[in-house]
Design a protein around this motif. Structure first.
Motif, PDB file in Angstrom:
ATOM      1  N   ASP A 155       0.817  -1.213   0.000  1.00 52.97           N
ATOM      2  CA  ASP A 155       0.000   0.000   0.000  1.00 52.97           C
ATOM      3  C   ASP A 155       0.849   1.262   0.000  1.00 52.97           C
ATOM      4  N   ASP A 156       1.969   1.252   0.738  1.00 48.30           N
ATOM      5  CA  ASP A 156       2.790   2.464   0.779  1.00 48.30           C
ATOM      6  C   ASP A 156       3.438   2.727  -0.576  1.00 48.30           C
ATOM      7  N   ARG A 216       0.765   4.240  -2.824  1.00 49.49           N
ATOM      8  CA  ARG A 216       0.486   5.653  -2.513  1.00 49.49           C
ATOM      9  C   ARG A 216       1.538   6.574  -3.121  1.00 49.49           C
ATOM     10  N   ARG A 262       2.343   5.411  -7.691  1.00 51.36           N
ATOM     11  CA  ARG A 262       1.213   4.848  -8.426  1.00 51.36           C
ATOM     12  C   ARG A 262       1.481   4.784  -9.928  1.00 51.36           C
TER      13      ARG A 262
END
Length: 307
Positions: free
Chosen positions: A226-227, A230, A233
């Protein structure tokens, strides 16, 4: 390790993928990842990388089995699913026995012991779902004898799961400790034992399953931390689009008439949505996850790939 570089925007993406025609074209630069620098990593055996990703977030982007992803998501591991099926297959033939052993009635497996590498293994997820759905055998009716732990360390097996230290799954069969074993299509040929399917006419039964559901069971998908998603992308999108091109470009190297050939895809589709819905339902029934899987949220989290 292979580096594929084309105008990087934020350093190198560490990407762990298995070795398939559609990934080799990315590794060797035949299909460049435009706008990202990727370091393509390997693991041998491949499944040794999955607990490293689920437990330590060791890679930026990683191939991951369906069941491992569902376990990790249920445990709160910060991963986002990218809708690419790297391998898949039907699994009616993955429940096997020794050829010289007694024949088993698939509808009467309650009370039997069945070997499986891990209760959290994806092939086992599909086999147990098939047993319940097609033959009326509940996962809780069987004692599942495992030789490895789940890829997500916090997962606690149900009480009808035993851990063996006697060797691999084929060794359990040879020793007579289990009546049957779950061995996927890639594993059956390297076990040193000429196993046969427990389910008679497994190919016909598998075809009926795929026609009924309008999908082929996926085994390995793709996830991103997820990091990383973020902060990088655009690079993740570039990697995904290159992989999609690789899947298209190598279609001639797959038997598209076979379930395994049809399973390899990139992008959201009705087939993938049905596949994930069924896998999520099976996982809940088998107590692999504690709560129903929010499939709409999973798709929404990866909606940026549709642009």
């Amino acid at each position: 390790m292979t580096v594929n570089s084309s105008t990087p925007a934020g350093g190198t993406l560490d990407v762990l993928l298995g070795n398939y025609p559609h990934t080799r074209v990315l590794r060797d630069g035949t299909i460049p990842v435009e706008g990202a620098e990727c370091r393509f990593l390997s693991a041998s055996p491949l499944h040794s990388a999955f607990p490293r990703m689920a437990g330590g977030l060791e890679f930026d982007v990683c191939e991951m089995p369906v069941a491992t992803y569902l376990l990790a998501r249920d445990a709160g591991v910060p991963l986002t699913l990218l809708p690419a099926v790297l391998i898949g297959a039907t699994h009616h033939h993955s429940l096997t026995r020794l050829p010289d052993g007694p024949e088993l009635d698939v509808r009467r497996l309650a009370g039997h012991r069945i070997g499986v590498r891990s209760y959290g293994q994806t092939t086992g997820l599909w086999v147990r779902g098939i047993l319940r759905e097609d033959y009326g055998v509940e996962a809780s009716d069987v004692t599942w004898v495992t030789t490895e732990d789940a890829h997500v360390a916090s997962y606690v097996n149900p009480p009808n799961v035993e851990r063996s230290t006697a060797g691999g799954v084929a060794a359990l069969l040879r020793a007579g400790d289990v009546a049957a074993a779950v061995l996927g299509p890639r594993a059956i040929g390297v076990q040193g034992v000429p196993l046969v399917p427990v389910i008679k006419d497994a190919d016909h039964a598998a075809q009926a399953w795929t026609e009924r559901h309008g999908t082929v069971p996926a085994n390995h998908l793709l996830v991103v931390r997820d990091d990383v998603l973020r902060t990088r992308r655009d690079e993740v999108t570039a990697l995904f689009r290159a992989l999609a091109r690789g899947i298209d470009a190598t279609a001639g190297e797959r038997d598209l008439a076979s379930p395994a050939g049809r399973a390899v895809t990139a992008g959201w589709s009705d087939s993938l949505a049905r596949c994930l819905e069924i896998a999520a339902r099976y996982a809940l029934e088998q107590k692999l996850v504690r709560t129903p899987v929010d499939l709409a949220r999973i798709q929404k989290d990866a909606a940026f790939l549709e642009g």
